[in-house]
Scaffold this motif. Sequence first.
Motif, PDB file in Angstrom:
ATOM      1  N   TYR A  91      -3.980  -4.216  -1.265  1.00 57.27           N
ATOM      2  CA  TYR A  91      -4.436  -3.030  -0.554  1.00 57.27           C
ATOM      3  C   TYR A  91      -4.684  -3.317   0.922  1.00 57.27           C
ATOM      4  O   TYR A  91      -4.576  -2.450   1.766  1.00 57.27           O
ATOM      5  CB  TYR A  91      -5.709  -2.515  -1.229  1.00 57.27           C
ATOM      6  N   ALA A 149      -7.085  10.444  -3.648  1.00 61.70           N
ATOM      7  CA  ALA A 149      -8.074  10.029  -2.650  1.00 61.70           C
ATOM      8  C   ALA A 149      -9.470   9.971  -3.262  1.00 61.70           C
ATOM      9  O   ALA A 149     -10.254   9.048  -2.992  1.00 61.70           O
ATOM     10  CB  ALA A 149      -8.049  10.996  -1.470  1.00 61.70           C
ATOM     11  N   ARG A 180       0.823  -1.216   0.000  1.00 57.37           N
ATOM     12  CA  ARG A 180       0.000   0.000   0.000  1.00 57.37           C
ATOM     13  C   ARG A 180       0.858   1.267   0.000  1.00 57.37           C
ATOM     14  O   ARG A 180       0.504   2.261  -0.638  1.00 57.37           O
ATOM     15  CB  ARG A 180      -0.923  -0.022   1.221  1.00 57.37           C
ATOM     16  N   ARG A 181       1.979   1.234   0.698  1.00 60.41           N
ATOM     17  CA  ARG A 181       2.850   2.413   0.735  1.00 60.41           C
ATOM     18  C   ARG A 181       3.343   2.767  -0.672  1.00 60.41           C
ATOM     19  O   ARG A 181       3.310   3.924  -1.087  1.00 60.41           O
ATOM     20  CB  ARG A 181       4.045   2.138   1.652  1.00 60.41           C
ATOM     21  N   THR A 212      -9.712   6.876  -5.579  1.00 58.59           N
ATOM     22  CA  THR A 212      -9.825   5.650  -4.782  1.00 58.59           C
ATOM     23  C   THR A 212     -11.211   5.535  -4.156  1.00 58.59           C
ATOM     24  O   THR A 212     -11.811   4.447  -4.116  1.00 58.59           O
ATOM     25  CB  THR A 212      -8.747   5.634  -3.687  1.00 58.59           C
ATOM     26  N   GLN A 230       0.238   9.014  -6.605  1.00 62.03           N
ATOM     27  CA  GLN A 230       0.511  10.452  -6.603  1.00 62.03           C
ATOM     28  C   GLN A 230       1.313  10.853  -7.842  1.00 62.03           C
ATOM     29  O   GLN A 230       1.032  11.878  -8.478  1.00 62.03           O
ATOM     30  CB  GLN A 230       1.276  10.826  -5.330  1.00 62.03           C
ATOM     31  N   GLU A 281       0.504   4.286  -2.833  1.00 55.07           N
ATOM     32  CA  GLU A 281       0.184   5.692  -2.582  1.00 55.07           C
ATOM     33  C   GLU A 281       1.204   6.616  -3.245  1.00 55.07           C
ATOM     34  O   GLU A 281       0.847   7.666  -3.789  1.00 55.07           O
ATOM     35  CB  GLU A 281       0.120   5.934  -1.073  1.00 55.07           C
ATOM     36  N   GLN A 282       2.477   6.221  -3.223  1.00 50.40           N
ATOM     37  CA  GLN A 282       3.505   7.027  -3.894  1.00 50.40           C
ATOM     38  C   GLN A 282       3.306   7.007  -5.409  1.00 50.40           C
ATOM     39  O   GLN A 282       3.392   8.047  -6.078  1.00 50.40           O
ATOM     40  CB  GLN A 282       4.893   6.491  -3.544  1.00 50.40           C
TER      41      GLN A 282
END
Length: 491
Positions: A397, A457, A330-331, A460, A338, A334-335
């Motif tokens: 996730y 966000a 998940r980390r 998602t 973005q 997210e990167q």
Amino acid sequence: MREFTRTQTIWGLGLSDAQAENIRSMAGRLYSLELWPAGAMPDFANAGNMAAPCMVCFTMDSCRRFMSLPARQTGFLELTPKVLLLDPDADMATIDEALTFGVSDIIRPPLAKKRFSACLRKAAEAAALQRDIQNMAHEVFIEREMLERKNEALSFLVNFLSRISEALDETELLGKAFTCLKQLFPVMTMHAAIFSKDDNNALSADLFIAAPADTPAYNAWRNSLLEIGNGMEHSGAVNPTTIHLPLSGEAASSARPGDGHILTLPVHIGDSSQLYLMLLTSMERNLSRDQALALDSALRHMASTIKNVRRYQEVCNFADRDSLTGAFNRRHFEQTLQAEIARHERYGDEISLLILDIDHFKNINDSFGHLKGDEVLRAVVGIITATVRQTDYCVRYGGEEFVVLLPHTSSSNAAWLAERLRKKIQKLSFRAGKNSFGVTASIGVATIPTGESKDGAALTSEADQALYLAKNGGRNKVMVFTTEGSMAASL
């Protein structure tokens, strides 16, 4: 053998006929006399086309006229000896005035051959001195040019080594290399390919293309890079993956191979990998020796830097992966999300997101054990990674929930892919002792279309809302979030 000696020219400004005839007789056949009458001057406005004489002889009136001219016109005669022929009745005031003009010699009548010969010797010495000065100036100019070229090459190399050493991935490294190469010679655009062979001699290619996808420039450069791979020894067809190389400048994104001269540079980066840089340049001559040496050093350093980048990516890949399934964690998602959102904002490409949930997964763990549940998770990830493109991202996730990030993908294509995944997962079969069981998945789809702005966000959340309706609608469904806020029917 007869020797030919070049005749030298003496200028006579305002001389009388007697003075001119006297100079001709004393100078001899090695000198010619070019005369201007009293009140006239050479056409100094076109001095650039005039050859400097070995000596200038003039009367006092002509001397005054000559000295009153701008230095920019007469400067090419600065080292030429200037001889003033005084009138018989010249007084001391005239001589003092002549001395202020800086003439080389002042001769009172009568004009003696011995005195004039001494003036000619001075003229010869001055001419030799002028030639020496010109030769020295030429040598200094050449040395300065060579030093400047060496400094430019050294400056390029220092900048190149410094900048690419900062890169953390291959795309960033190639972008920095392009910026630095433009310092060495005129590069319009750059594209690259990294060819790698596996144990079966199959050849894969990472193509880094600066042009936007599906444009004439993109297709032309892609074909040119693949031609290199087709010429390499390998088994089967080349398996290419295309990566956008964001280079600055209009020429970098629109230029085609025929718009200049192509320079292809091979860079050996390992026993099974080879990098090729394909540069489009407007330069019609070969690189200088200093440029070639600097470029060779830069490419050798680039090879070792790419190796380091790949090792770094392997470490990051280990840290960014879920240890059970091999999917991204998940980390990392997210990167990456973005970064892809930022790319969408810049280039306008569509971006889609799938959220996939294995239906009734808790019952599988409760009925058949967690080890069997782990087997199901790995099988689902295997289907996802085998179905999506290499440029897509499969992410665990949380628990039995997975995310698939799809750059450059429209809503309809994302929905089609989601349905394909759902059908493949539905065909899975597992054995637990004497029992066998299958699994299904519910999938929510959301997209940021071209021209719309949305953060990660929100994207998602929309995919999660679509997943919620798929599960509440009976599971084993694909639902697509629409801009009207409703959900499309299951496909």
